[in-house]
Design an enzyme around this catalytic site. Sequence first.
Site, PDB file in Angstrom:
ATOM      1  N   MET A   1      -3.754  -6.602  -7.479  1.00 48.05           N
ATOM      2  CA  MET A   1      -3.137  -7.642  -8.295  1.00 48.05           C
ATOM      3  C   MET A   1      -4.136  -8.601  -8.932  1.00 48.05           C
ATOM      4  SD  MET A   1      -0.096  -6.717  -8.156  1.00 48.05           S
ATOM      5  CE  MET A   1       1.234  -6.038  -7.176  1.00 48.05           C
TER       6      MET A   1
ATOM      7  N   LEU B   1      -9.985  -7.699 -13.190  1.00 46.69           N
ATOM      8  CA  LEU B   1     -11.453  -7.668 -13.150  1.00 46.69           C
ATOM      9  C   LEU B   1     -11.974  -7.591 -14.585  1.00 46.69           C
ATOM     10  CD1 LEU B   1     -11.903  -5.056 -10.262  1.00 46.69           C
ATOM     11  CD2 LEU B   1     -12.072  -7.553 -10.100  1.00 46.69           C
TER      12      LEU B   1
ATOM     13  N   GLY C   1       0.776  -1.238   0.000  1.00 33.40           N
ATOM     14  CA  GLY C   1       0.000   0.000   0.000  1.00 33.40           C
ATOM     15  C   GLY C   1       0.805   1.285   0.000  1.00 33.40           C
TER      16      GLY C   1
ATOM     17  N   HIS D   1       0.952   1.214 -13.198  1.00 31.53           N
ATOM     18  CA  HIS D   1       1.739   0.045 -13.603  1.00 31.53           C
ATOM     19  C   HIS D   1       3.227   0.420 -13.528  1.00 31.53           C
ATOM     20  CE1 HIS D   1       2.646  -3.728 -15.515  1.00 31.53           C
ATOM     21  NE2 HIS D   1       3.507  -3.087 -16.275  1.00 31.53           N
TER      22      HIS D   1
HETATM   23  C1  GAR Z   1       3.598  -1.121  -7.281  1.00 34.86           C
HETATM   24  O1  GAR Z   1       4.888  -1.073  -7.834  1.00 34.86           O
HETATM   25  C2  GAR Z   1       2.547  -1.135  -8.379  1.00 34.86           C
HETATM   26  O2  GAR Z   1       2.872  -0.347  -9.467  1.00 34.86           O
HETATM   27  C3  GAR Z   1       2.571  -2.590  -8.759  1.00 34.86           C
HETATM   28  O3  GAR Z   1       2.736  -3.296  -7.547  1.00 34.86           O
HETATM   29  C4  GAR Z   1       3.372  -2.465  -6.587  1.00 34.86           C
HETATM   30  C5  GAR Z   1       2.471  -2.349  -5.386  1.00 34.86           C
HETATM   31  O4  GAR Z   1       3.050  -1.616  -4.368  1.00 34.86           O
HETATM   32  N1  GAR Z   1       1.388  -2.937  -9.460  1.00 34.86           N
HETATM   33  C6  GAR Z   1       1.351  -3.842 -10.422  1.00 34.86           C
HETATM   34  O5  GAR Z   1       2.314  -4.488 -10.758  1.00 34.86           O
HETATM   35  C7  GAR Z   1      -0.013  -4.023 -11.074  1.00 34.86           C
HETATM   36  N2  GAR Z   1       0.127  -4.666 -12.337  1.00 34.86           N
HETATM   37  P1  GAR Z   1       2.200  -0.939  -3.191  1.00 34.86           P
HETATM   38  O6  GAR Z   1       1.230  -1.981  -2.650  1.00 34.86           O
HETATM   39  O7  GAR Z   1       3.258  -0.586  -2.164  1.00 34.86           O
HETATM   40  O8  GAR Z   1       1.504   0.269  -3.744  1.00 34.86           O
END
Ligand code: GAR
Length: 210
Positions: free
Chosen positions: A94, A97, A15, A113
């Site tokens: 993750m 939908l 988060g 992303h």
């Molecule tokens: C982030 O780097 C986000 O961009 C990525 O996961 C991480 C979550 O971090 N999202 C994806 O890869 C979606 N395809 P967070 O929970 O600390 O925000």
Amino acid sequence: MNNTKNIVVLVSGGGTNLQALIDAEKRGELGCGKISCVISSKEDAYALTRAADNGIKTRVLVRKNYDNIASYSIAMRDALIEENADIVVYAGFMTILDENVCDAFENRMVNVHPALIPSFCGKGYYGLHVHEEALKKGVKVSGATVHFVTAECDAGPIILQKAVEVLDDDTPETLQLRIMQEAEWKILPKAVQLLCDGKIVVENNRTYIK
Ligand code: GAR
């Protein structure tokens, strides 16, 4: 007249992007947006603690409790409607939908992303895997993208992108952190502000900032 827009943030993990949104709202940088609810696909996501610490309502909708993507998507759509969501933000969410949600929130749902789309995106490219693949390929520049969510994974209209240099001694972890710090935590709140303030126009799969 009350112009406030309810932002519902979808999360699955640590988060840090949710935190960037919370901090931006506290600084008055989400325009007329207000984070009204956080929904997690995992019961133990640390993002839920961040939300609770900031007095934000939380809900959990565990993917594995549903038979398939369609039934999970319908449950998510119903939860978003119940929460009076005006805008939906995937912040490290993750789970894919389907159109049951994407069509109901067309041009009102965004995702961050951790790469420069169309590189290193699509099914299977999430979290640390994205940075592993970028390093394997040997790119000198990576970055982050905020885009509208459509039923096709990572394919919706691009709103903002920011490039980040890849260093010779980067590991997936160091690259991930630099991309978060230099790109994601900046462009996600900015895109949400633009969306809340009605400044984004979408035409023929391209976006324009008014
Ligand atoms: C982030 O780097 C986000 O961009 C990525 O996961 C991480 C979550 O971090 N999202 C994806 O890869 C979606 N395809 P967070 O929970 O600390 O925000």
